[in-house]
Scaffold this active site. Structure first.
Site, mmCIF file in Angstrom:
data_model
loop_
_atom_site.group_PDB
_atom_site.id
_atom_site.type_symbol
_atom_site.label_atom_id
_atom_site.label_comp_id
_atom_site.label_asym_id
_atom_site.label_seq_id
_atom_site.Cartn_x
_atom_site.Cartn_y
_atom_site.Cartn_z
ATOM 1 N N HIS A 212 55.405 65.546 12.575
ATOM 2 C CA HIS A 212 54.852 66.777 12.759
ATOM 3 C C HIS A 212 55.602 67.096 11.585
ATOM 4 O O HIS A 212 56.399 66.669 11.019
ATOM 5 C CB HIS A 212 54.682 67.566 14.237
ATOM 6 C CG HIS A 212 56.483 66.643 14.639
ATOM 7 N ND1 HIS A 212 57.270 67.866 14.504
ATOM 8 C CD2 HIS A 212 56.189 66.039 15.673
ATOM 9 C CE1 HIS A 212 57.941 67.116 15.648
ATOM 10 N NE2 HIS A 212 58.182 65.980 16.070
ATOM 11 N N HIS B 53 58.917 66.959 11.512
ATOM 12 C CA HIS B 53 59.591 65.226 10.526
ATOM 13 C C HIS B 53 60.056 65.741 9.181
ATOM 14 O O HIS B 53 60.511 65.159 8.507
ATOM 15 C CB HIS B 53 58.937 64.200 11.153
ATOM 16 C CG HIS B 53 58.581 63.945 12.000
ATOM 17 N ND1 HIS B 53 57.260 63.559 13.151
ATOM 18 C CD2 HIS B 53 59.583 63.511 13.078
ATOM 19 C CE1 HIS B 53 57.659 63.346 14.079
ATOM 20 N NE2 HIS B 53 58.661 62.520 14.227
ATOM 21 N N LYS C 75 51.625 58.143 16.024
ATOM 22 C CA LYS C 75 51.961 60.243 16.390
ATOM 23 C C LYS C 75 52.058 60.298 15.035
ATOM 24 O O LYS C 75 51.884 60.198 14.557
ATOM 25 C CB LYS C 75 52.683 59.762 17.623
ATOM 26 C CG LYS C 75 52.712 59.505 18.607
ATOM 27 C CD LYS C 75 52.424 60.154 20.083
ATOM 28 C CE LYS C 75 52.381 59.397 21.243
ATOM 29 N NZ LYS C 75 54.603 58.930 21.721
HETATM 30 N N1 ARG Z 1 61.359 59.891 16.857
HETATM 31 C C1 ARG Z 1 62.200 60.341 16.647
HETATM 32 C C2 ARG Z 1 61.641 62.001 17.554
HETATM 33 O O1 ARG Z 1 60.143 62.253 16.515
HETATM 34 C C3 ARG Z 1 63.437 60.662 16.302
HETATM 35 C C4 ARG Z 1 64.405 59.861 16.876
HETATM 36 C C5 ARG Z 1 65.519 60.470 15.850
HETATM 37 N N2 ARG Z 1 66.513 59.349 15.551
HETATM 38 C C6 ARG Z 1 67.418 58.900 17.003
HETATM 39 N N3 ARG Z 1 67.748 57.517 16.661
HETATM 40 N N4 ARG Z 1 66.689 58.828 17.946
HETATM 41 O O2 ARG Z 1 61.522 62.913 18.066
#
Ligand code: ARG
Length: 566
Positions: free
Chosen positions: A128, A131, A125
């Site tokens: 973005h 991130h 994915k």
């Molecule tokens: N992968 C998730 C996203 O891109 C963020 C993860 C955040 N961390 C967690 N421990 N939930 O939205």
């Protein structure tokens, strides 16, 4: 000698109050003209049965100046202390210079482990801009905690598990072209993933197929696992390009998949505690008494979800690291998710759940056509970084600056400028990206701070051959020198504030102010001019040297590298 402690000692002796009370009461006056430290006499009024202004006057008359204190004024109900400026400059600059890179550090974190989870993009994915925000804030917090002596672990909680991987495998098997995907993995994987959804609308049997693939993945089927791990590697390779540019490193890339076999235990614990209730076939933890929607633990088909994996991850982290703090740098839209899982963990009886912290941040707006993004993908973010570097290069060329290695300098400034933008304000504030302010060499920006450093270094280079190691600092006492050195002294406080509030901007604001005061200082206190007496010159050089070290240390805490000339 610590000026503040000295004054607290004196006041304690005089007022017979306990030392803690006095030290809690002293404050920094709002205006420098009112002195360096103030003691409000209001709390004494009751005990002494006198009006505060009178008390202030009496105390002032009993306090005499000494080698550290110049004078004590009574103003209203306050006692205002003025430091002996020469002594203050001498003490602070000498201490800062002998501490070097250690100035501002502390060992408050010794023996404590802080986990900073940040970045955490999703496999296959787009990476973005959110991130990137997480990466900037998390990387800075990790450095800040290290600086304070904590054992820090940087964690990248990759989004690498979930039913969408069944869909992706299904799509890949049907339409995936390895060659095309190899060239532009994330966009191509995204394309076939989107196609899956379109086709599944016409042919719902695809969904069953995808479910079957995810089931196989969960059961450790060889082919499914190999494909999953291939997607993961391709994506990580892309993400690593960004991390390399930013100089960001992680201690662990254990993502959601890592916890896939650690969830049964969590479900069992929650069940044993009587926390699981049925809701439309799914198992949830009811949080209505906290005004929150239920925390979903098991879906109706028995599959676990995001929240469950997070709870398993927290338990694993507790056991593995016995953390002092477990910090999640994740955007504010996920606030509810974190409140739900923290509350569920608390109800499971895990008292350490109080040490889990969601550090949220705002949205990023990208105005102007030059910055618009269709996908906001990894390529786009690389473009933003590269464009920043190119624009910086153009500015440097335009300025005809004497720069040794323009590639290196443009890169450091360009990347620094982007990082600074994320760390400039309180993280919960939304950000509007603008090249103009990001690369404004005269405004609040990375280039501005970096220029201050380079300027200082160029002065020091011109002074080569002059030995100022034993400079008599009492020879450079001026308003601007004094204000600058006072700011120098505050570095450690800024770092501590940043750590306590999970807000790197305390450091950003600190270093920006330091540079502002430094610019003023060298404009009003000539250094290398011929008419400057040798001893004054040496004293000023020592100040420049100390300031440069602190600018470098502070910027390093933001993930920004300095350059020696620009
Ligand atoms: N992968 C998730 C996203 O891109 C963020 C993860 C955040 N961390 C967690 N421990 N939930 O939205």
């Amino acid at each position: 000698m610590d000026f503040k402690e000295h004054i607290i000692d004196k006041l304690t002796e005089l007022t017979k109050l306990d030392r803690g009370t006095v030290s809690g009461a002293v404050e920094t006056p709002p205006d420098e003209k009112l002195g360096d430290l103030a003691f409000p006499c209001f709390p004494l009024a009751k005990v002494m049965r006198k009006a505060p202004p009178l008390i202030a006057q009496e105390l002032a008359s009993q306090l005499s100046s000494d080698e550290l204190i110049d004078k004590v004024d009574a103003v209203g109900g306050y006692l205002n202390f003025f430091y002996n400026r020469a002594a203050f400059i001498n003490d602070t600059v000498s201490a800062a210079r002998s501490a070097g890179d250690g100035w501002g550090r502390s060992d408050e974190g010794s023996g404590k482990t802080v986990l900073v989870e940040y970045s955490s993009p999703n496999i296959a994915k787009p990476f973005h801009i959110g991130h990137l925000f997480s990466t900037a804030v998390g990387n800075s917090l990790a450095k800040i905690y290290k600086f304070l002596g904590y054992d820090v672990q940087s964690l990248n909680h990759l989004g690498d598990w979930g039913t969408q991987f069944g869909k992706l495998i299904c799509a890949y098997k049907r339409w995936g072209d390895p060659e095309v995907i190899e060239k532009d993995p994330i966009n191509e994987l995204l394309k076939i993933y989107v196609r899956f959804h379109e086709e599944a609308e016409k042919d719902p049997s695809l969904d069953d197929e995808a479910r079957e693939y995810f089931k196989r993945l969960e059961d450790g089927d060889e082919e499914a696992t190999a494909l999953w791990s291939h997607f993961r590697e391709l994506s990580l390779k892309e993400f690593n390009r960004i991390y390399d540019m930013l100089g960001v490193k992680f201690d662990s890339y254990n993502g959601e998949a890592f916890y896939s076999d650690k969830m049964d235990e969590v479900v069992q614990i929650l069940r044993d505690k009587g926390l699981l209730v049925e809701s439309g076939g799914a198992m949830v933890v009811d949080l209505s008494d906290m005004d929150m929607p239920p925390c979903m633990i098991l879906k109706s088909d028995g599959a676990t979800i995001y929240a469950t994996r997070d709870i398993a991850a927290a338990l694993y982290r507790h056991r593995t690291y016995n953390f002092y703090k477990n910090i999640y740098v994740v955007g504010l839209p996920q606030s509810l998710h974190f409140r739900q899982i923290f509350e569920t963990m608390k109800r499971a009886g895990w008292e350490w759940s109080k040490d889990c912290v969601h550090v949220g941040f705002g949205l990023v707006k990208l105005p102007g056509k030059n910055m618009s993004t269709r996908h906001g993908d990894v390529i786009f973010l690389e473009d933003v970084l590269n464009e920043s570097i190119e624009k910086t290069r153009a500015i440097i060329e335009n300025n005809n600056s004497a720069v040794d290695d323009i590639d290196d300098v443009s890169k450091k400034i360009g990347i620094g400028a982007v990082l600074y933008t994320f760390l400039k304000n309180s993280r919960e504030k939304d950000i509007v990206f603008s090249w103009e302010s990001m690369l404004d060499f005269d405004g609040e920006s990375a280039p501005y701070c970096m220029y201050g450093y380079a300027r200082g270094k160029s002065i020091l280079r011109r002074a080569e051959g002059i030995d100022y190691s034993n400079a008599d600092l009492t020879k450079s006492v001026s308003d601007d020198a004094y204000t600058l050195v006072k700011q120098l002294e505050l570095f450690g406080d800024a770092v501590k504030d940043a750590a306590a509030k999970y807000e790197p901007f305390y450091v950003t604001r600190y270093v920006t102010n330091l540079v502002k005061l430094f610019n003023k200082f060298y404009n009003t206190n000539p250094i290398m001019r011929d008419d400057v007496p040798e001893d004054v010159k040496k004293a000023r050089l020592a100040i420049v040297d100390a300031v440069c070290t602190v600018i470098r240390s502070a910027l390093a805490l933001l993930g920004i590298d300095v350059v020696e000339s620009m």
